[in-house]
Motif scaffolding. Structure first.
Motif, PDB file in Angstrom:
ATOM      1  N   GLU A 134       0.856  -1.184   0.000  1.00 38.36           N
ATOM      2  CA  GLU A 134       0.000   0.000   0.000  1.00 38.36           C
ATOM      3  C   GLU A 134       0.895   1.238   0.000  1.00 38.36           C
ATOM      4  N   LEU A 135       0.732   2.095  -1.007  1.00 38.97           N
ATOM      5  CA  LEU A 135       1.539   3.309  -1.101  1.00 38.97           C
ATOM      6  C   LEU A 135       0.642   4.513  -1.337  1.00 38.97           C
ATOM      7  N   THR A 136       0.778   5.506  -0.454  1.00 40.36           N
ATOM      8  CA  THR A 136       0.146   6.812  -0.642  1.00 40.36           C
ATOM      9  C   THR A 136       1.247   7.857  -0.658  1.00 40.36           C
ATOM     10  N   LEU A 137       1.262   8.669  -1.704  1.00 36.88           N
ATOM     11  CA  LEU A 137       2.283   9.705  -1.835  1.00 36.88           C
ATOM     12  C   LEU A 137       1.620  10.959  -2.399  1.00 36.88           C
ATOM     13  N   LYS A 164      -2.469  -1.378  -3.506  1.00 36.26           N
ATOM     14  CA  LYS A 164      -3.232  -0.140  -3.410  1.00 36.26           C
ATOM     15  C   LYS A 164      -2.281   1.031  -3.641  1.00 36.26           C
ATOM     16  N   LEU A 165      -2.667   1.923  -4.550  1.00 36.86           N
ATOM     17  CA  LEU A 165      -1.813   3.049  -4.913  1.00 36.86           C
ATOM     18  C   LEU A 165      -2.639   4.328  -4.926  1.00 36.86           C
ATOM     19  N   ARG A 166      -2.189   5.325  -4.153  1.00 33.86           N
ATOM     20  CA  ARG A 166      -2.855   6.630  -4.091  1.00 33.86           C
ATOM     21  C   ARG A 166      -1.779   7.700  -4.251  1.00 33.86           C
ATOM     22  N   VAL A 167      -1.845   8.497  -5.323  1.00 33.27           N
ATOM     23  CA  VAL A 167      -0.806   9.486  -5.606  1.00 33.27           C
ATOM     24  C   VAL A 167      -1.425  10.747  -6.197  1.00 33.27           C
ATOM     25  N   PHE A 187      -6.544   1.981  -7.406  1.00 31.57           N
ATOM     26  CA  PHE A 187      -5.736   3.037  -8.018  1.00 31.57           C
ATOM     27  C   PHE A 187      -6.486   4.346  -7.860  1.00 31.57           C
ATOM     28  N   ASN A 188      -5.858   5.299  -7.158  1.00 29.38           N
ATOM     29  CA  ASN A 188      -6.531   6.557  -6.855  1.00 29.38           C
ATOM     30  C   ASN A 188      -5.608   7.720  -7.190  1.00 29.38           C
ATOM     31  N   LEU A 189      -5.903   8.398  -8.290  1.00 30.35           N
ATOM     32  CA  LEU A 189      -5.182   9.600  -8.683  1.00 30.35           C
ATOM     33  C   LEU A 189      -5.922  10.774  -8.058  1.00 30.35           C
ATOM     34  N   VAL A 190      -5.418  11.256  -6.923  1.00 26.70           N
ATOM     35  CA  VAL A 190      -6.165  12.230  -6.131  1.00 26.70           C
ATOM     36  C   VAL A 190      -5.921  13.648  -6.634  1.00 26.70           C
ATOM     37  N   LEU A 216      -8.665  -5.104 -10.154  1.00 27.14           N
ATOM     38  CA  LEU A 216      -8.951  -3.706  -9.815  1.00 27.14           C
ATOM     39  C   LEU A 216     -10.416  -3.524  -9.433  1.00 27.14           C
ATOM     40  N   ARG A 217     -10.647  -3.004  -8.227  1.00 26.20           N
ATOM     41  CA  ARG A 217     -12.005  -2.775  -7.736  1.00 26.20           C
ATOM     42  C   ARG A 217     -12.253  -1.326  -7.323  1.00 26.20           C
ATOM     43  N   VAL A 218     -11.177  -0.549  -7.151  1.00 29.30           N
ATOM     44  CA  VAL A 218     -11.300   0.838  -6.701  1.00 29.30           C
ATOM     45  C   VAL A 218     -10.541   1.729  -7.679  1.00 29.30           C
ATOM     46  N   LEU A 219     -11.222   2.764  -8.189  1.00 27.96           N
ATOM     47  CA  LEU A 219     -10.605   3.633  -9.189  1.00 27.96           C
ATOM     48  C   LEU A 219     -10.948   5.088  -8.905  1.00 27.96           C
ATOM     49  N   GLY A 220      -9.917   5.932  -8.839  1.00 29.66           N
ATOM     50  CA  GLY A 220     -10.109   7.367  -8.686  1.00 29.66           C
ATOM     51  C   GLY A 220      -9.346   8.112  -9.763  1.00 29.66           C
ATOM     52  N   LEU A 221     -10.035   8.954 -10.514  1.00 31.07           N
ATOM     53  CA  LEU A 221      -9.415   9.765 -11.567  1.00 31.07           C
ATOM     54  C   LEU A 221      -9.906  11.195 -11.394  1.00 31.07           C
ATOM     55  N   SER A 222      -9.096  12.024 -10.738  1.00 29.75           N
ATOM     56  CA  SER A 222      -9.529  13.378 -10.405  1.00 29.75           C
ATOM     57  C   SER A 222      -8.725  14.415 -11.171  1.00 29.75           C
ATOM     58  N   SER A 223      -9.281  15.606 -11.255  1.00 33.37           N
ATOM     59  CA  SER A 223      -8.690  16.662 -12.078  1.00 33.37           C
ATOM     60  C   SER A 223      -7.513  17.328 -11.377  1.00 33.37           C
ATOM     61  N   PHE A 224      -6.695  18.032 -12.176  1.00 32.70           N
ATOM     62  CA  PHE A 224      -5.534  18.742 -11.677  1.00 32.70           C
ATOM     63  C   PHE A 224      -5.614  20.197 -12.116  1.00 32.70           C
ATOM     64  N   LEU A 225      -4.955  21.059 -11.361  1.00 33.54           N
ATOM     65  CA  LEU A 225      -5.067  22.495 -11.582  1.00 33.54           C
ATOM     66  C   LEU A 225      -4.703  22.902 -13.003  1.00 33.54           C
ATOM     67  N   ASP A 226      -3.636  22.315 -13.554  1.00 35.18           N
ATOM     68  CA  ASP A 226      -3.158  22.764 -14.854  1.00 35.18           C
ATOM     69  C   ASP A 226      -3.866  22.080 -16.012  1.00 35.18           C
ATOM     70  N   TRP A 227      -4.840  21.214 -15.712  1.00 35.47           N
ATOM     71  CA  TRP A 227      -5.523  20.502 -16.788  1.00 35.47           C
ATOM     72  C   TRP A 227      -6.992  20.313 -16.416  1.00 35.47           C
ATOM     73  N   PRO A 228      -7.758  21.412 -16.339  1.00 35.97           N
ATOM     74  CA  PRO A 228      -9.160  21.278 -15.934  1.00 35.97           C
ATOM     75  C   PRO A 228      -9.965  20.411 -16.885  1.00 35.97           C
ATOM     76  N   SER A 229      -9.515  20.298 -18.135  1.00 33.14           N
ATOM     77  CA  SER A 229     -10.234  19.464 -19.090  1.00 33.14           C
ATOM     78  C   SER A 229     -10.029  17.978 -18.819  1.00 33.14           C
ATOM     79  N   TYR A 230      -9.224  17.655 -17.792  1.00 34.46           N
ATOM     80  CA  TYR A 230      -9.007  16.256 -17.454  1.00 34.46           C
ATOM     81  C   TYR A 230     -10.218  15.641 -16.765  1.00 34.46           C
TER      82      TYR A 230
END
Length: 353
Positions: A134-137, A164-167, A187-190, A216-230
């Motif tokens: 499990e890695l959160t960074l 589990k990966l959260r970055v 996989f959680n791209l916070v 894979l059962r958990v998926l997070g794909l969230s936006s970033f400041l420099d790419w609001p169209s993400y």
């Protein structure tokens, strides 16, 4: 030098040979001196397995922790949440380590640091990730775009293979990392409020499909400041439902309610948790989403959906027979039995080993 009673208590506790789990909030919120900012020492025979430190706000404490950890030979789970106002680097933790850590972590959670401060290859040499599952960074504004790519390249070389990966590092270079192993469960791209290197969403999802769809059962794909169209659009969510149909917990970003998008998102047959990051914070928008989602549930969508969360704050539970929202709201971080909505650091009662 004045020593606070809390500091005396901590010293006494840290020397207990039967100590297995330690949770400390290090910050003081400007409490007048003598304040609680101890250096840490571990007895050489302490068999500590779990350590959670939150609101670390002093480089000397971080350095003393690095010295203390050299005696924690049985440590398995380590969480350090730095106060991001003080721009600490992970390097301060391991800078005096001339040999690899004597422990092999199963879980590592580092948040609030401004950057790594050393090459990622050196970080993994100090903390070998061979047993890390499990890695959160989550790093701050001093992390450069090239650092993100270098981190993933070094992680492949170090044979990091988490379950589990959260970055929040961005995705540039991450596809090669994801393609280097299989078995990822979460996989959680916070979200990040600083610049991050991004890439096409479909390439990332396709890498997850090819190498991790069986687990894979958990998926997070969230936006970033420099790419609001993400923020995902309708074709993206259609592709996602087809590529990864077994997702049970989903985190995504939305600027406003897109009815077609939400209808498709609720087609995941096993979906239990939906967490929505609102691009523009507005309490009224939450109620718009809730009303529409409940209306879909009453039409037979997402029969297993149990929780709806917004950002890192509110959680609403779904009641059945009849379908309705629970009268009470919970908080993200305190919902057991989930991945996206549960934080081990917040649980001061649960046994962690």
């Amino acid at each position: 030098m004045q020593v606070s009673l809390t500091q005396v208590l901590l010293t006494t506790v840290m020397l207990r040979q039967r100590l297995r789990c330690l949770r400390i909030r290090m910050g003081t919120d400007c409490t007048p001196k003598p304040f609680f900012r101890p250096t840490l020492n571990l007895h050489t025979t302490v068999k500590l397995r779990v350590m959670h430190l939150t609101q670390v706000d002093d480089v000397l404490v971080l350095q003393s922790l690095g010295v203390a950890l050299k005696n924690a030979t049985q440590l398995e789970r380590l969480s350090i949440w730095a106060d991001d106002r003080f721009e600490l680097s992970i390097s301060s933790l391991v800078e005096d380590w001339h040999t690899p850590a004597p422990f092999r972590l199963r879980s590592l959670d580092l948040r609030g640091f401004s950057d790594i401060g050393i090459p990622a290859k050196s970080m993994w040499a100090a903390i070998p990730p061979t047993k890390l599952r499990e890695l959160t960074l989550e790093l701050g504004p001093r992390l450069l775009a090239q650092d993100s790519t270098e981190f993933w390249d070094a992680s492949v070389e170090a044979e990091l293979r988490p379950l589990k990966l959260r970055v929040n590092l961005g995705v540039k270079g991450i596809q090669d990392f994801i393609s280097s192993f299989s078995g990822l469960e979460a996989f959680n791209l916070v979200p990040s409020d600083t610049l991050r290197p991004m890439g096409p969403i479909c390439g990332l999802v396709d890498a997850l499909r090819r190498h991790h769809s069986a687990t894979l059962r958990v998926l997070g794909l969230s936006s970033f400041l420099d790419w609001p169209s993400y923020v995902l659009d309708v074709p993206d969510i259609k592709y996602l439902v087809g590529a990864l149909p077994d997702i049970e917990e989903l985190r995504l970003s939305q600027a406003s309610l897109n009815r077609e998008f939400m209808q498709i998102a609720l087609l995941f047959p096993r979906l239990r948790v939906v967490q929505i990051d609102l691009v523009h914070e507005d309490p009224a928008t939450e109620y718009i989403f809730l009303d529409f989602i409940v209306s879909l549930l009453r039409k037979g969508y997402a029969r297993n959906l149990t929780y709806i969360a917004f950002d890192d704050t509110t959680v609403r539970e779904i009641r059945r027979d009849p379908i309705r929202l629970s009268d009470k709201a919970s908080r993200v971080g305190y919902v057991g039995g989930t991945v996206l909505l549960d934080e081990e650091v917040y649980d001061w009662v649960r046994t962690s080993f």
